[in-house]
Each structure stands twice: as structure tokens, then as C-alpha cells.
Design an enzyme around this catalytic site. Structure first.
Site, PDB file in Angstrom:
ATOM      1  N   VAL A  22     -57.220 -63.855 112.724  1.00  0.00           N
ATOM      2  CA  VAL A  22     -56.202 -64.826 112.330  1.00  0.00           C
ATOM      3  C   VAL A  22     -54.913 -64.131 111.914  1.00  0.00           C
ATOM      4  CG1 VAL A  22     -55.678 -66.765 110.825  1.00  0.00           C
ATOM      5  CG2 VAL A  22     -58.040 -66.383 111.575  1.00  0.00           C
ATOM      6  N   GLY A  39     -71.574 -62.436 119.354  1.00  0.00           N
ATOM      7  CA  GLY A  39     -70.731 -62.271 118.178  1.00  0.00           C
ATOM      8  C   GLY A  39     -70.230 -63.585 117.602  1.00  0.00           C
ATOM      9  N   LYS A  50     -65.724 -77.306 104.720  1.00  0.00           N
ATOM     10  CA  LYS A  50     -64.591 -78.016 105.340  1.00  0.00           C
ATOM     11  C   LYS A  50     -64.636 -79.501 104.990  1.00  0.00           C
ATOM     12  CE  LYS A  50     -64.717 -74.649 109.093  1.00  0.00           C
ATOM     13  NZ  LYS A  50     -65.280 -74.357 110.430  1.00  0.00           N
TER      14      LYS A  50
END
Lengths: 428, 428
Positions: B15, B189, B207
């Protein structure tokens, strides 16, 4: 607590009544969310005495939208009257000129006069907000202008006319003709006074023009939208498309190309299994694509009292919270006048050709396509007992200009039984 | 032009690198959209010398996130390190305490300490923004906090863990077992270091807790989320559900009931033809329902460099434009502490029971359900050559408490061959 945000509301149709109801029922919630009361002061509409099922006694009545827009006791002029000229336009300009912010549901006004209005708002240091003008309850303006502001947008798409989507899905589900479903929609009150606004793609084109200005930082250019309605679509086309794995939607597509800005509102084939292909009835969908986010899809009710009022209130509460950004994301003076180009991006097309049942007809037709560099991906000719016979073709990606040239040459072969139909297959 | 907005960035994983790239490639666009330059001043990460494929030479390096957060030359602290405790938390609190705004992608931190952080931001007169913490590139926080602010929200739902959705859709499409697909996801992964975060529903629960606070104006209460992972779902369940017209998703659902706030993150059956049912692979979807808008559905990439960076930039550009609202829509001090209730809303359930192949087994099982007031909508027993035999039941709407009581009594009948499985069928 900060002083109240005061509103004047012009228009008491479905949307206006929805706004009044929300202001009455959720007043405390809005105060908690914005830190101030949001108060309606005055209203106007065509008829004062009509019973609208909502108590208007607490608000002043104005006979005239311009007078309402200029009242000293309002901060925000809320315009849900509609119409691209006349009172709606006059009142919007008057409101900005007298230092009010404006919240509008008027796509036609903004599509035709957006640049002038945005510039005027900038000059006055006020905001013009219009979430309700595009895709009903879907917060697409906010998503594009703010949520996705980190992106250089690459393509914007939308199914934004519920009436057209209703007609197309109903033709498919009930196996009815366009004319039959059109008559049905008329009886149900789904059509505008001038139905061409819906079925001709004009209403959806207005909405697309607004999304485009925001997405690409360009001046609103409704005249640059390549418009094609759904009137030519037959139940057979819908059926054929389904056989090929597609559904037909009135789809808006816009992208910036090297040659200029492409804006189209036209029937398209989209994969039946894609979100756009699965859209039913009056629901709207917007597809936003950017360099970072890839693709975001927003789906929701495209019209109706509650959903549209939700969008109007979203704008009002933003103003109450002090959220202000330029109408189209950047100051109006910085919006670019991009050259508009027609269908610049090549795509495969669905062709429906009616061929006379005579030796060599297919060969002559295929020859014309070949001469224009159009290669055939798939072709079907159904069993038939009549002449002309329907031939369905899916081409490989081709420039629209080459396709149009081929379609113009085809009648000279003498093998066509009817005007050919070409529908773009959009990659979604 | 206003003075630049300056940033400090903590975290240079996927990110963080995405954020740096966007800041470099879209700098002029951001200046046009916000009226000021947005400039990265300093960065920190675990390893200074790692080649991340992006030029960091123009930025100061800090060894420590707290030092970065306190730098005098930054306006906004951008935290994309992750972790609910330690450096991420210390640095976030330090940033707010020293008068910085914070943009965070850290769902765990906010789900566990959201109330404290929101209060601290309010006290400091600063903002904490976290679009990237929920559903990747989907602008769901903005849609809920601003676009739909006119609504009293009635229900919020979401498929917000791409790994679980990948596992479930892959089990279906490839006909593989949970363990096989889990191993595959591990090799690719896709899994967190502690995979329970994903498959146990914890990450998605974090979330959901954030969406809930925003939607209902309640204090973030992750402990109140009823959590159930996908580990018990078998390929057979997926197959059976499909036969019944459903698909299984790890679905978050939250609604305010008379008894309190219901927050669940658990496997659910949803209609295969619904937008949630059609969701494939790592894509996320949020469904927002309010008293005015009815239902809005947002769909997009739930993770990845570009989409998550898009969300981070959306928050940064809001700050550059001066857009500030409280973290959870209303001031932290006004957030309500709602009592949490487990599955308060009745629903139909899918039951998978393994019954010994002996006379009267079905009758005894049915008797137990009847004693608890559970009526059967549909039942299927497959042809079988083995004992126990699988019996599939769809119940009529029932309270979860009654169902749990029945499931607790069933073993005493002596007819069960295995532990029964119950999956809620959510109306979407």
C-alpha cells in the site's frame, strides 16, 4: 451549536415531497451529523393548494422560484423543478448571484448550462451540487469527485435510464415487442411527457455528460455525446444477443482517447454474466475505472421519492458540514474544452442483416465487409422458411467509421431485405 | 495557490509503495483538484535499504514511526504499517496529539481502539480518516458517512475478505475441498501470517465494526461482532446450496433491532442470482440500506496496491480540500454504546444433518426440531449407499436461539452420525 442551515425548496413533485418528508422525520439525526439544525424556510411549486400528503404549514409559500431563490433568510436554494430553461435556470442563476448555495436535481439544466453555472458559482464563492441529477440514490457524483479523486479516470460507464432498462428487460422476460412494452410503460406512467427523452437516450445522455466533466476535468459537452436510442431494438435482437451470451443495455460509455473525448449513449451488448448484464428493471449502475482503483461498480435505484431525496439530502448535509468543492472537481475556468470524437475506440459489433434468399447473397455481403477490413468472428444463419433470412454476425474489433462505410455500401449489393442493424459490443 | 499539504508516510509495503507511486505520477492532477500541492516529506518502514521499485530519494527517512508522526514539517500522518498495537498505535496517537491529521489503512487498530482514537481526534480538532481500512478501493466510508448521510441506515452488509471469497468460489468452481484450496491460497501468498484473521472472519469483522459505527452512530464494538469462520464449510455444502439456488459467502450483516445492535460476520447463503451471490474471487461488495435510498450496492477490488492506494489518496485529497467530518459521522462523545445482541432477527437456515441409516431416525430428528418450534420449508435426502446419510433442510424463519437449542438436543436422539451444520440464509 452553529446556527441553522436554512433552505428554500423549489418544486413539490415526487422529489420535493421526499425532501420535505426526510427533513421532517430525520431532523435530529441531521443535527447530530452536521452539528447544526437543517431547516426548511420556504417552498414554491406550480400549485399552492394541491394536497401532497405532507404538512407544509410550517413553511412560507412563494409564488415564484426566483423570489424564493433570492430570499434573505435562506442559505441553500434546492431546485427540484426540472426543465433546462425558464424558471429553473433563472432561479438557479439568481440564487448563486445572491450568494446562496444551490442543490439541484436538474440534469438537463446542468448538461446544457453546466459550464456557465459552475463558473458563476466559482465567481460567487458558492457551491452548486447535483448528486440527485445522476443515477438517483447512487452516490456517484461524490464517489467520482471525492472518493476516487486519487485516480486519473480511464473510463466511465453507466446504465442510467430506468425506463429504457425496464423496457429492454421486459421485452426479454415477457417476449414482447418494443411497441408493446412501450405502450405498457406509458400506461404505468414510466415515460416522460416527451418519451424521446427516455427512449432516445437524451435523459441518460445528460447524466453521462455530467459524469464525464467530473471524470476527465472537461467542460460539460452534451452536444458531444453520440446519442442513439433503443427504438430500433427488436425482441429478436434481444433473443439473439442472449444466445450469444450477451444482454442489450442502453449504456453510456466515455473515455479520453488520443484523438479526443469519446462520449456515447447507445444500446450496447454486454456479457450476460457481468454486473451490467445482470441489471434488471429500473435499477441504475455506474462503472468507474481509474488508473489506481481499476474498477468500482455502483448500483442502486435510479429514481423514486426516497432515493432521489436521499441524494438531495446528501448534498444539503455536505453544505451543512461545510464541504465545498468546485462543481466539476476543478475550478470551472480550468475545465478543458476537449475535442469530441465519435466512437474512436475500436470494438466488435453485433450485426443483424436480412438477406434475400438467393444464390450468392451471403458471398456479396461478406465481400463488402471484407473490402472495409471487417473480419467476422462468428456468424449464424437460422433455419428459415422465409426470405429475407436473418443473418447474425459478430465482428472482430473494428472502427465504427469503417463499419458505417460498409453499412452504407451494403444496399448496393441488392441482397438486403431490410436496413441492417449494428450494436456495439462493449468490453466491461 | 494555498500552501502545500505535506505528508509523512509510515509503511512501505504494497500500500505504501502504491501511495508513493500515485503521489509521483498524479501530482499535477491532485494540485488541480485541491488547489494546492500534495507533497510527501518523510517516510519510515522496517528496512531502509530494501529496493521497493520506487524512488524514495526525495524524502527524508525516519527510523521510527512516532518520530515521523511528530515532525513539524508534516500536516498529515499516513499510517499503512498495520497492527493493532505497538508502533502503529503509538504513532497514530502521537500524530493526533501533535496536531496532525491521520490517514490510516489500519482496520485492526481502529476496530479495537476506534473510540479512543476518534475522541482524541475530536479533542485535538483533527481528523482520522480510514477509507482504505474497509473494502479496499470501494469508497464505502465516504458513501456511508457523506453520500447517504440523509438516511437512517437500516442494514449494512458486506463481503469484505477477498481471501475467504476466493476460497469459497474456488471450492465451487474447481470442486476442491476447503483444505486443498486453503493450501493453494497459502502457496499463492493470499493468507495472512495468522490465517485465522482471514478464514476465521476476524479481518472482515474488523471492517464490519467500522461500518457499523458509521451507519448507526454507535461506539466501535468489535467484541460485539458475532464471528464465525468458513472452516466448517465443505464442498458438499457449496454444492447443496447451489442446488437450492444459493451461494455461500462470508457475509457481514448489521442491523439495529429493538433489542440492540446485531453485528454478524459469518457464512451465509445468499440467492445465487443476487449481486452478492454473483460475486467472484477477491472482489468485495458492500450493501447499504437506508430509510430513503432503499439499497445501494458497491463493488470493487478489496485489496492490492492500486485500489488501496486509491482509497488512501481519496482521504488525503479530502484533507487537502479542507473536508473534515468526525471519524464516525458524529462527534465521538455522541456515539452511543448500544447493547449487542446475537442474531436477534429471525431467518431461515440451511441445515446439514448426517443421520444414521436406521428406522425412525428421520422421525426422531424431525420431532426435536418440532419441539423447538422449527418448521421445515424444504428437505432433501440424497440417494445414498452409506450410513450416515446426508439430510438437507431449509427451515422457515426461526430465532437463532431456538435453533441452537434444537441443535444442542439433537445428539441425544442418538441418530446423528456427525455434528450438524447450520448456515443462515440471509435475505438480500
Amino acid at each position: 451549536m452553529t446556527k441553522p442551515l436554512t433552505l428554500g425548496l423549489a418544486g413539490l413533485g415526487t422529489v420535493g415531497v421526499g425532501v420535505v418528508k426526510l427533513l421532517q422525520q430525520n431532523a435530529d439525526l441531521y443535527a447530530a451529523r452536521t452539528g447544526r439544525r437543517v431547516e426548511l424556510r420556504a417552498v414554491t411549486a406550480r400549485s399552492k393548494d394541491k394536497d401532497r400528503g405532507v404538512d407544509l404549514s410550517g413553511y412560507d409559500w412563494e409564488d415564484d422560484a426566483v423570489s424564493l431563490a433570492k430570499r434573505d433568510d435562506i442559505d441553500v436554494f434546492v431546485e427540484v423543478m426540472g426543465g433546462s430553461e425558464g424558471a429553473a435556470k433563472d432561479a438557479t442563476l439568481a440564487a448563486l448571484a445572491s450568494g446562496k448555495d444551490v442543490v439541484s436535481a436538474n440534469k438537463a439544466l446542468l448538461a446544457l448550462h453546466g459550464q456557465q453555472i459552475a463558473q458563476m458559482a466559482d465567481d460567487a464563492g458558492r457551491s452548486i451540487r447535483y448528486e440527485a441529477a445522476v443515477a438517483g440514490g447512487i452516490p456517484v457524483i461524490k464517489s467520482l469527485a471525492e472518493g476516487l479523486a486519487g485516480n486519473r479516470m480511464t473510463r466511465v460507464m453507466g446504465v442510467m435510464n430506468g425506463t429504457c432498462n425496464y423496457i429492454l428487460t421486459r421485452m426479454e422476460s415477457a417476449g414482447l415487442s418494443y411497441d408493446e412494452v412501450f405502450a405498457e410503460a406509458d400506461q404505468l406512467g414510466y415515460l416522460e411527457a416527451d418519451p424521446t427523452l427516455d427512449v432516445g437516450g437524451i435523459d441518460a445522455g445528460h447524466k453521462l455528460a455530467l459524469l464525464v466533466a467530473l471524470a476527465f476535468g472537461t467542460q460539460v459537452d452534451f452536444d458531444g455525446v453520440e446519442l442513439e436510442g433503443i427504438q430500433q431494438i427488436t425482441a429478436r435482437d434481444i433473443h439473439h444477443a442472449a444466445d450469444l451470451g450477451y444482454r442489450i443495455k442502453l449504456l453510456g460509455v466515455a473515455q479520453m482517447t488520443d484523438a479526443g473525448l469519446e462520449q456515447r449513449m447507445s444500446p450496447c451488448l454486454v456479457p450476460a454474466a457481468s454486473p451490467l448484464g445482470q441489471l434488471e428493471g429500473g435499477t441504475n449502475m455506474c462503472v468507474l475505472e481509474g488508473d489506481a482503483v481499476q474498477q468500482v461498480v455502483l448500483r442502486g435505484p435510479g429514481a423514486g421519492e426516497g432515493p432521489t431525496a436521499s441524494a438531495v439530502l446528501g448534498d444539503i448535509l455536505d453544505l451543512a458540514r461545510g464541504i465545498r468543492i468546485p462543481a466539476f472537481g476543478v475550478p470551472a475556468a480550468q475545465l478543458k474544452a476537449a475535442p469530441s470524437v465519435k466512437s474512436a475506440v475500436a470494438a466488435p459489433y453485433y450485426l443483424r442483416l436480412e438477406l434475400r434468399d438467393e444464390p450468392g447473397a451471403l458471398a456479396r455481403m461478406a465481400q463488402v465487409l471484407a473490402e472495409h477490413g471487417i473480419s467476422i468472428d462468428r456468424m449464424r444463419q437460422r433455419e428459415h422458411s422465409e426470405s429475407p433470412a436473418t443473418v447474425l454476425i459478430v465482428t472482430h474489433a473494428v472502427q465504427r467509421s469503417a463499419l458505417d462505410a460498409a453499412l452504407a455500401d451494403l444496399p448496393q449489393t441488392g441482397v438486403l431485405g431490410d436496413t441492417p442493424l449494428a450494436i456495439r459490443i462493449e468490453k466491461v
